[in-house]
Design a protein around this motif. Structure first.
Motif, PDB file in Angstrom:
ATOM      1  N   VAL A  83      39.802  39.696  42.510  1.00  0.00           N
ATOM      2  CA  VAL A  83      38.704  38.688  42.606  1.00  0.00           C
ATOM      3  C   VAL A  83      38.541  38.059  44.057  1.00  0.00           C
ATOM      4  O   VAL A  83      37.714  38.002  44.756  1.00  0.00           O
ATOM      5  CB  VAL A  83      38.720  37.619  41.539  1.00  0.00           C
ATOM      6  N   LEU A  84      39.810  37.689  44.458  1.00  0.00           N
ATOM      7  CA  LEU A  84      39.841  36.922  45.789  1.00  0.00           C
ATOM      8  C   LEU A  84      39.535  37.909  46.909  1.00  0.00           C
ATOM      9  O   LEU A  84      38.890  37.471  47.944  1.00  0.00           O
ATOM     10  CB  LEU A  84      41.333  36.459  46.107  1.00  0.00           C
ATOM     11  N   ASN A  85      39.684  39.068  46.842  1.00  0.00           N
ATOM     12  CA  ASN A  85      39.279  39.972  47.976  1.00  0.00           C
ATOM     13  C   ASN A  85      37.578  40.221  47.428  1.00  0.00           C
ATOM     14  O   ASN A  85      37.105  40.737  48.467  1.00  0.00           O
ATOM     15  CB  ASN A  85      39.895  41.518  47.544  1.00  0.00           C
ATOM     16  N   GLY A 143      47.578  38.732  35.452  1.00  0.00           N
ATOM     17  CA  GLY A 143      46.918  37.739  35.914  1.00  0.00           C
ATOM     18  C   GLY A 143      46.647  37.667  37.290  1.00  0.00           C
ATOM     19  O   GLY A 143      45.699  37.549  38.093  1.00  0.00           O
ATOM     20  N   VAL A 144      47.816  37.760  38.078  1.00  0.00           N
ATOM     21  CA  VAL A 144      47.918  37.766  39.234  1.00  0.00           C
ATOM     22  C   VAL A 144      47.201  38.845  40.039  1.00  0.00           C
ATOM     23  O   VAL A 144      46.492  38.982  41.249  1.00  0.00           O
ATOM     24  CB  VAL A 144      49.325  37.569  39.754  1.00  0.00           C
ATOM     25  N   GLN A 145      47.482  40.000  39.362  1.00  0.00           N
ATOM     26  CA  GLN A 145      46.876  41.267  39.888  1.00  0.00           C
ATOM     27  C   GLN A 145      45.420  41.134  39.858  1.00  0.00           C
ATOM     28  O   GLN A 145      44.481  41.541  40.663  1.00  0.00           O
ATOM     29  CB  GLN A 145      47.188  42.576  38.719  1.00  0.00           C
ATOM     30  N   LEU A 146      44.791  40.708  38.706  1.00  0.00           N
ATOM     31  CA  LEU A 146      43.107  40.458  38.350  1.00  0.00           C
ATOM     32  C   LEU A 146      42.891  39.144  39.623  1.00  0.00           C
ATOM     33  O   LEU A 146      41.728  39.621  40.217  1.00  0.00           O
ATOM     34  CB  LEU A 146      42.914  39.738  37.194  1.00  0.00           C
ATOM     35  N   HIS A 171      34.541  38.470  45.909  1.00  0.00           N
ATOM     36  CA  HIS A 171      33.891  37.510  44.824  1.00  0.00           C
ATOM     37  C   HIS A 171      32.675  38.244  43.879  1.00  0.00           C
ATOM     38  O   HIS A 171      32.454  37.744  42.855  1.00  0.00           O
ATOM     39  CB  HIS A 171      33.290  36.421  45.614  1.00  0.00           C
ATOM     40  N   GLY A 172      32.349  39.150  44.283  1.00  0.00           N
ATOM     41  CA  GLY A 172      31.187  39.927  43.612  1.00  0.00           C
ATOM     42  C   GLY A 172      31.483  40.245  42.145  1.00  0.00           C
ATOM     43  O   GLY A 172      30.601  40.398  41.349  1.00  0.00           O
ATOM     44  N   LEU A 173      33.018  40.429  41.906  1.00  0.00           N
ATOM     45  CA  LEU A 173      33.227  40.921  40.809  1.00  0.00           C
ATOM     46  C   LEU A 173      33.162  39.930  39.497  1.00  0.00           C
ATOM     47  O   LEU A 173      33.199  40.215  38.187  1.00  0.00           O
ATOM     48  CB  LEU A 173      34.817  41.310  40.770  1.00  0.00           C
ATOM     49  N   ILE A 174      33.111  38.679  40.022  1.00  0.00           N
ATOM     50  CA  ILE A 174      32.934  37.493  38.941  1.00  0.00           C
ATOM     51  C   ILE A 174      31.819  37.821  38.237  1.00  0.00           C
ATOM     52  O   ILE A 174      30.648  37.989  38.479  1.00  0.00           O
ATOM     53  CB  ILE A 174      32.855  36.192  39.662  1.00  0.00           C
ATOM     54  N   GLY A 175      31.898  37.742  36.897  1.00  0.00           N
ATOM     55  CA  GLY A 175      30.940  37.641  36.059  1.00  0.00           C
ATOM     56  C   GLY A 175      30.732  39.066  35.387  1.00  0.00           C
ATOM     57  O   GLY A 175      30.244  39.420  34.324  1.00  0.00           O
ATOM     58  N   GLN A 176      31.431  40.326  35.950  1.00  0.00           N
ATOM     59  CA  GLN A 176      31.424  41.664  35.699  1.00  0.00           C
ATOM     60  C   GLN A 176      32.486  41.964  34.582  1.00  0.00           C
ATOM     61  O   GLN A 176      33.636  41.299  34.674  1.00  0.00           O
ATOM     62  CB  GLN A 176      31.425  42.515  36.672  1.00  0.00           C
ATOM     63  N   SER A 177      32.442  43.067  33.984  1.00  0.00           N
ATOM     64  CA  SER A 177      33.591  43.738  33.236  1.00  0.00           C
ATOM     65  C   SER A 177      34.245  44.887  34.210  1.00  0.00           C
ATOM     66  O   SER A 177      33.610  45.526  34.769  1.00  0.00           O
ATOM     67  CB  SER A 177      33.026  44.425  32.079  1.00  0.00           C
ATOM     68  N   VAL A 178      35.494  44.534  34.330  1.00  0.00           N
ATOM     69  CA  VAL A 178      36.273  45.332  35.269  1.00  0.00           C
ATOM     70  C   VAL A 178      37.213  46.303  34.426  1.00  0.00           C
ATOM     71  O   VAL A 178      37.999  45.739  33.517  1.00  0.00           O
ATOM     72  CB  VAL A 178      36.986  44.972  36.527  1.00  0.00           C
ATOM     73  N   LYS A 191      40.858  26.858  45.520  1.00  0.00           N
ATOM     74  CA  LYS A 191      41.460  25.965  44.452  1.00  0.00           C
ATOM     75  C   LYS A 191      41.161  26.321  43.060  1.00  0.00           C
ATOM     76  O   LYS A 191      42.057  26.120  42.389  1.00  0.00           O
ATOM     77  CB  LYS A 191      41.093  24.692  44.909  1.00  0.00           C
ATOM     78  N   ASP A 192      40.140  26.839  43.123  1.00  0.00           N
ATOM     79  CA  ASP A 192      39.747  27.040  41.450  1.00  0.00           C
ATOM     80  C   ASP A 192      39.713  28.450  41.496  1.00  0.00           C
ATOM     81  O   ASP A 192      40.481  28.990  40.222  1.00  0.00           O
ATOM     82  CB  ASP A 192      38.056  26.826  41.326  1.00  0.00           C
ATOM     83  N   LEU A 193      39.462  29.424  42.143  1.00  0.00           N
ATOM     84  CA  LEU A 193      39.591  30.711  41.816  1.00  0.00           C
ATOM     85  C   LEU A 193      41.215  31.395  41.918  1.00  0.00           C
ATOM     86  O   LEU A 193      41.519  32.402  41.523  1.00  0.00           O
ATOM     87  CB  LEU A 193      39.092  31.560  43.163  1.00  0.00           C
ATOM     88  N   GLY A 194      41.903  30.492  42.645  1.00  0.00           N
ATOM     89  CA  GLY A 194      43.232  31.234  42.894  1.00  0.00           C
ATOM     90  C   GLY A 194      44.259  30.698  41.779  1.00  0.00           C
ATOM     91  O   GLY A 194      45.387  31.224  41.924  1.00  0.00           O
ATOM     92  N   LYS A 195      43.829  30.263  40.615  1.00  0.00           N
ATOM     93  CA  LYS A 195      44.491  29.747  39.658  1.00  0.00           C
ATOM     94  C   LYS A 195      44.986  31.210  38.628  1.00  0.00           C
ATOM     95  O   LYS A 195      44.276  31.245  37.748  1.00  0.00           O
ATOM     96  CB  LYS A 195      44.284  28.829  38.878  1.00  0.00           C
ATOM     97  N   ALA A 196      46.095  31.781  38.803  1.00  0.00           N
ATOM     98  CA  ALA A 196      46.399  32.966  38.042  1.00  0.00           C
ATOM     99  C   ALA A 196      46.302  32.952  36.659  1.00  0.00           C
ATOM    100  O   ALA A 196      45.946  33.600  35.868  1.00  0.00           O
ATOM    101  CB  ALA A 196      47.821  33.352  38.404  1.00  0.00           C
TER     102      ALA A 196
END
Lengths: 272, 442
Positions: B141-143, B134-137, B145-152, B89-94
């Motif tokens: 992230v949805l795939n 945004g959708v790409q990102l 979750h560990g990416l959250i907080g990092q720089s990609v 619900k939160d993570l899915g908002k492009a």
């Protein structure tokens, strides 16, 4: 007319020195119509067992039509109607109870133009036994194929290339392949519709020789345009003209002392 | 060579007779004339074909590449998942990821993140990256979750206009006021190109994306899958029904008034305009049978009806071409009629049947009008997972794109045509190859 023919037949039979041969097939008052056109008129003919019966006559005289009534190949023509009785070993082959597939297994046919299946030589011969369930396994089928090819005098020529297409053979070989194919289902009667008309003289001679050999085991009815061929291969000859069986008798008698003037005219080449 | 031949023929055959020589000359002349006409006709055909290909390829080949921009984006947890729930619900908002993308862009171009004076710059900067970034990102992230907080560091799609500019479809020489890409954006794009963070890459999206209002993220994926479903349905229904009908009509049915009427009507059906089949499909499959609108199952059924007459006609002529002597040969060794057909006639007719079927399929693949009638002209974003789901078809997608104004849609229209043509060429070639293979076997 039919009465006089019958007399002729009887008289010729009397003169025969050979003992009476059993009759394999018999046509009684056979009439064939193609639509409104009548092609055969009250034909009465007996086909003796293990002999070659030749049907001769000018084009369109009904000899091929009669041949095709003997294994009901005419069934495939929508507008064709057959009347009268035709029996095989005394059994009416037009009886609704008779299975036409079984009949054709007993009465095989070889056509004017060699028509091998566009498959290998082996498959051509093996097809008949397979659909009839003759030969339970591969070895038995192989045996039948080799045996049939040998009987048709083709085996020596093709033994190294049984898996090559049958259509790749020469005309004469193709025709002998068709004969082998017919033999493979062990028929009792083989019908041949001008089997040599598409072949050269050497191939013709080879097929004629073969017919002579086959006579030992099979009853053969052959339609031919060539009177020499009829004289060479057959024991009995029937002359057709305009849908009528004019005369029938031993080949010797027909070609030396025909009873009917039309037969005389035909065999001496005055018409036809 | 041929001239000397003519002379010798004249000498030998015509001899001294001039009238005869003239007649002969006239005959040769008419033969030459006819040959010239024929060659000319073929040439005209080739010319038009070449024109078609050149125009489509020159317009469409650029669509197989897509400009992408490399950006380093900080996946700030505060923006994408403030409460740390990790819920879709939160993570899915492009839109939240778009914010991050834009922020990264502003930093790259040294634009202040806030302030009135820089507002215009920010809005210009935003427009060079696709709204789909945004959708790409988000999907990344949805795939994971560990990416959250990092720089990609990721390659993101450039916007349609930026893409058109890079491909030279929007000219630098056009005055700024009439140009879709402003001078400032031009400078940024050039800068990134020099630095290697902007590249034209192979456009995989063209094949995987569904419909989209943004050209850079629209593709033929949904349409191709819809077309595939329909072709499978047509093949599964039209081939057996068509072949069975042909065998019955050709081999078993008596020739009478009824079969004559059927024959005439099959030929008529083959000539019925395809949109009529669409109306029929709408009435029967959707309104009466209650199948879903826009679904490829309905499209497949409609195209089946349309293809049947083609297959029946081709199959019947293939069956007719099998010589009668083969049927007789089979019957004479005691095969039943059915055996003679299935063992001998049908295998021999197979190349012809296959060719007819593939040509029928190719015709169905290119058909648009009946699909419009059954609502397959729809905005389908997701690739349909079953024939019951809404889908479009390749030619319909082409039709829809051809109405769009953006430059990037123009090239995509041509690219989709190229793909469709490629399929048709492949199908026709496989028809030829199958034909050859089967014929060689006999």
């Amino acid at each position: 007319m039919s009465q006089s023919t019958q007399n002729a037949v009887n008289s010729s039979m009397d003169k025969d020195t050979e003992p009476a041969v059993p009759i394999k097939m018999r046509g009684v008052d056979v009439c064939v119509h193609y639509g409104d056109k009548q092609a055969l008129f009250d034909v009465n003919l007996e086909v003796p067992e293990k002999q070659v019966t030749a049907l001769i006559g000018p084009s369109g005289c009904g000899k091929s039509t009669f041949l095709r009534t003997l294994n009901r190949m005419n069934d495939t023509i929508d507008i064709c109607r057959v009347a009268g009785d035709i029996t095989l070993d005394g059994q009416d082959i037009y009886d609704p109870k008779v299975d036409v597939v079984e009949l054709r297994a007993r009465v095989g046919m070889v056509f004017q133009k060699p028509n091998p299946f566009p498959k290998s030589i082996f498959e051509n011969v093996a097809y008949g036994p397979r659909i009839h369930g003759i030969g339970q396994n591969k070895i038995e089928i192989e045996e039948i194929v080799v045996n049939s090819l040998q009987k048709a005098g083709l085996f020596e020529e093709v033994k190294d290339r049984l898996d090559e297409p049958g259509t790749g053979l020469s005309g004469g070989q193709q025709q002998r392949l068709c004969i082998a194919r017919a033999i493979a289902v062990s028929p009792e009667v083989i019908l041949m519709d001008e089997p040599c008309s598409a072949l050269d003289p050497i191939a013709t001679a080879r097929v004629e020789e073969l017919i002579d050999e086959l006579r030992e085991n099979y009853t053969i009815v052959i339609v031919t345009h060539s009177m020499q061929q009829a004289a060479r291969v057959s024991q009995r000859t029937a002359f057709f003209h305009l849908g009528i069986l004019v005369e029938e008798g031993t080949t010797d008698q027909i070609f030396t002392h025909p009873n009917d003037k039309r037969t005389m005219d035909y065999i001496t080449g005055r018409f036809g | 060579m041929s001239a000397s031949e003519n002379i010798t023929t004249q000498n030998i055959i015509t001899g001294q007779d001039p009238a005869r020589a003239a007649r002969l000359k006239k005959r040769y002349a008419s033969e030459r004339r006819f040959k010239t006409f024929g060659a000319f006709a073929v040439l005209v055909g080739i010319l038009f074909l070449a024109l078609l290909f050149i125009s489509i390829f020159s317009k469409g080949y650029t669509a197989f590449q897509q400009t992408s921009i490399q950006l380093t984006v900080l996946l700030d947890e505060k923006v994408i998942d403030k409460k740390g729930t990790r819920k879709i619900k939160d993570l899915g908002k492009a839109i939240r990821y778009s914010k991050l993308v834009n922020r990264a862009l502003y930093q790259k171009f040294d634009i202040p993140l806030k302030g009135r004076d820089s507002k215009k710059d920010r809005s210009l900067a935003k427009k060079i990256i696709s709204g789909e970034a945004g959708v790409q990102l988000r999907d990344m992230v949805l795939n994971d979750h560990g990416l959250i907080g990092q720089s990609v560091t990721v390659w993101l799609l450039a916007s349609g206009n930026a893409d058109s500019f890079i491909k030279g479809q929007i000219s630098r020489d056009t005055p700024e006021a009439r140009r879709q890409i402003k001078d400032k954006q031009v400078a940024w794009l050039d800068m990134m190109r020099e630095e290697g963070t902007l590249e034209k890459q192979f456009n995989t999206g063209l094949f995987t994306f569904g419909a989209s209002s943004r050209p850079e993220s629209s593709g033929i994926g949904a349409a191709a899958v819809g077309s595939l479903y329909m072709m499978l349905i047509v093949l599964a229904l039209a081939l057996p029904i068509g072949v069975a009908a042909s065998i019955y009509l050709e081999e078993f049915a008596p020739t009478n008034r009824w079969t004559d009427i059927i024959e005439v009507n099959i030929n008529n059906l083959a000539a019925v305009p395809s949109i009529v089949f669409g109306l029929l499909g709408l009435a029967v499959f959707i309104n009466f049978a209650g199948l879903p609108r826009s679904a490829s199952i309905v499209g497949g059924l409609v195209l089946t009806l349309m293809t049947l007459p083609t297959i029946i006609i081709a199959t019947r002529s293939a069956l007719k071409a099998v010589p009668q002597s083969i049927r007789q040969a089979a019957l004479a060794v005691g095969a039943s009629k059915t055996q003679s057909i299935f063992h001998h006639v049908l295998p021999l007719a197979t190349p012809g049947i296959l060719t007819g079927t593939i040509i029928g399929l190719a015709k169905a693949l290119g058909e648009t009008a009946p699909l419009l009638m059954i609502g397959m002209v729809a905005f389908v974003k997701e690739i349909p997972l079953s024939p019951m789901e809404p889908a479009t078809a390749l030619p319909v997608q082409i039709y829809m794109w051809s109405g769009a104004a953006e430059r990037a849609f123009v090239e995509r229209t041509s690219a989709a045509i190229i793909v469709l043509l490629a399929f048709l060429v492949i199908m026709n070639m496989s028809a030829v190859i199958l034909r050859r293979r089967f014929e060689r076997r006999w």
